[in-house]
Scaffold this motif. Sequence first.
Motif, PDB file in Angstrom:
ATOM      1  N   ILE A  12       0.859  -1.187   0.000  1.00 34.04           N
ATOM      2  CA  ILE A  12       0.000   0.000   0.000  1.00 34.04           C
ATOM      3  C   ILE A  12       0.891   1.231   0.000  1.00 34.04           C
ATOM      4  O   ILE A  12       1.821   1.334   0.812  1.00 34.04           O
ATOM      5  N   ALA A  13       0.622   2.146  -0.911  1.00 34.55           N
ATOM      6  CA  ALA A  13       1.332   3.427  -0.961  1.00 34.55           C
ATOM      7  C   ALA A  13       0.307   4.519  -1.243  1.00 34.55           C
ATOM      8  O   ALA A  13      -0.761   4.260  -1.822  1.00 34.55           O
ATOM      9  N   SER A  14       0.626   5.747  -0.845  1.00 34.84           N
ATOM     10  CA  SER A  14      -0.336   6.843  -1.026  1.00 34.84           C
ATOM     11  C   SER A  14       0.405   8.144  -1.273  1.00 34.84           C
ATOM     12  O   SER A  14       1.595   8.268  -0.967  1.00 34.84           O
ATOM     13  N   TRP A  15      -0.305   9.116  -1.816  1.00 35.43           N
ATOM     14  CA  TRP A  15       0.211  10.472  -1.934  1.00 35.43           C
ATOM     15  C   TRP A  15      -0.912  11.416  -2.330  1.00 35.43           C
ATOM     16  O   TRP A  15      -2.049  11.002  -2.565  1.00 35.43           O
ATOM     17  N   ARG A  16      -0.564  12.716  -2.365  1.00 34.49           N
ATOM     18  CA  ARG A  16      -1.497  13.731  -2.838  1.00 34.49           C
ATOM     19  C   ARG A  16      -1.199  14.012  -4.302  1.00 34.49           C
ATOM     20  O   ARG A  16      -0.049  14.124  -4.716  1.00 34.49           O
TER      21      ARG A  16
END
Length: 796
Positions: free
Chosen positions: A598-602
């Motif tokens: 799982i990875a995330s960003w704006r």
Amino acid sequence: MIEVASLPGAVSYSLDGLTVGVEHLWPVAALPVAAALLAYLIFRGEAGARSASARSRRLLFASRLLVVLLLVVGAMGPYTVQTRETPGEPRVTLLTDESASMGVFPNATDDLVDDIEAAGVPVTSATVGSGADSRLGDGIAANLQENGTVVVASDGQVTGGRSLAVAAEDARALNATVSAVEFSPDRTERAVSVAGPSTASVGLPTEFVVSLSGVEADDAVPVTVEIDGEEVQTGRLAEGESLAVNHTFDAVGAHRVTARVDGQDIYERNDAFYHDVRVVEKPRLLYVAQGEYPLRGYLASLYDVTNATSVPADLDDYAAVVVQDTPAGQLGNVSALQEHVIDGGGLVTVGGENAYQEGGYGESPIAAMLPVRMGNATGGRTNIVMLVDISGSAEEGLSTQKGIALDVLDQLGDRNQVGVVAFGGEPYRIADRQPLGEARETIGERIRRLQTTRGGTDIAVGLLGAADMLGDRPGTVILLSDGADDVEEPAAVASQLGRQGVRVITVGAGDRVDADTLRRIAEESGGSYFAADETSRLRLLFGGSSRQFRGQNLTVVRQNTFITSGVTLTANPSRANDVAVKAGADYQVATADGTPAIASWRFGLGRVVSLTAYGEDGGLDGLLDRPDSLVVTKSVNYAIGDPARDRTGVTDVSDARVGSRATLTYRGDERPSAANVTFRQVAERTFRGEFTPREAGYHDLLDATYAANYPVEYARLGVDPDLERLVDVTGGREFAPDEGARIAELAREQSTRVRSVRDTWGWVALLGALVVFSTEVIVRRVQVYRGRTSLTSGLP
């Protein structure tokens, strides 16, 4: 030992604490000239023609030569320097905390003052806290004197002003000590609190946690929880225990959650806690998939879900889009999806055999939106600076810190460019950046040889030194410190570094670690905080092919984020798409073999989450089962963001405390106005207001309800461990309330100072020359008076 002193031509000799020296050597050159001139004047002429005997002339020559020698010695400026104990006037500065949290301790201050003064030492008292205001750090700093000491009668709880860590640095700079009186609580006090979301969705279960803190509160007492005035749950809690309350709201709007504790204690104002919740409609999601997957039903149980096989052109009705196992060629309107995210919408991409690299995402416009890039994550090269705290506060735990630093070094892959900077009050370059595979042993040896330095802990200066080593290159600073510093300045520097593409990862190292400070510094830069026993997670970020990670289940990489806080991971999905986390994205969870899960960003104003782990059947292989399902829910909620972001009016009110400044956010076309609130514009159609609640309870402000609770002073009970740390760092002592005589003894010890005393002795040589000359003249006059010579010179 002979040493050349600070003045040109000066020489000194030191032995056993005594230094003997002269300020000038040039007068020595006059001695042979004067001796020759004396010899010429006294012994000139033939022996038979002289009026005085040879013996008399030799005595005259010797006396005059001695006079000249003494004059030369006096002109050389002889001196001595010696260390001596000089007694002073002992005095005790006693700082008394009279804030509300001290109400649980016995009032022993007056007796303590009497005992100290009875021991013959005067006491100067000052109050450093009263009521709900405890500015202990400010009070200590204001009463510090160079080489002095203060004694603190307090529980160490600080509710305003500078922290005890900053006060400790002030004391160290003045070589001052801070001692403390150890109090033990003898009265019962309890404080109830409620933790839970401030926004909830209608029809979905929401959990709140009611906690009880206090001192001398081991007996369980009744706790009642009310929602909108109706009792929903009761229980009994003792100090340190908590109660979980699950509730499903069936109507949108403002709702009130109130917890009350019933028990005999000192204060009533902290026996009730108020928490307001804004309940909104279920967020609308668009779920895009080509096949049937369990995730579809799971989402439908939580959100208002619309199913589709491809992305349509109009996404205005949806808070977020979830795409599962769909190849790039069948995604549909990717341009509309991109515009949706840029404008503030959410996107979650879920992996499978037809997603990411296998689905052709790398050649599709969707690739730019994702926090991952297609292809394996191993073998990367990163610029890394290890920043090691060697300040005085780290001295006791330096061996531990060096061990942690070596462990961190072992986690880093060979291809990384690694340098080392140490810092205390200033930065020191220990090893310049270089490929780690070629210099691992050299860098490790330099870490082993680190020693503590005098001075305080200045993390901000250390961060700037690490940034200087990175230059204009993006990279990562791995900060190893106990965090004994005021957080504001290093947090500001970390935030600046984050904007420049440098993230700070903090590792708690030392015997007493301020995790909150280190966590704040990391968060400001977009980095993560790791405890000392969590450094193996660095292999997931920087291990590369030479340092592979091996685990048993999914592993949280970045802890305490919106997605990972409170989750427990037990699943071990059998497959994962081949991806790497992009620079600037948040690596949240890894698979058992270290692959990003799982990875995330704006992206623009929106949020994007990539979930790449899946099972053989294309499902999520245990991730939808409890307790792992929470991480899926939180990933989707992160992408959704604020479900009421399009709402106008008051959109957010910070946690409010009586007597403390609180903030609210207002969204609208015009600046609002309200009594006792000051508004300023912070963005287009967004205004921020500040206000100070005066009473606890629920209050209305503009179109919103907010809860105000008792001051923080009534929540922090017992002795704060930071007080013991302050005493240790400054070299102070801890005393019992009946040890006034010991405090007086300490004052006497510290009033006696050992200092270097310089004495000049040139006057002794000059006096000796005068005495020798006068004695010689008197002796010759006596010779004439007694008739032993007829010469007027007095020489026989």
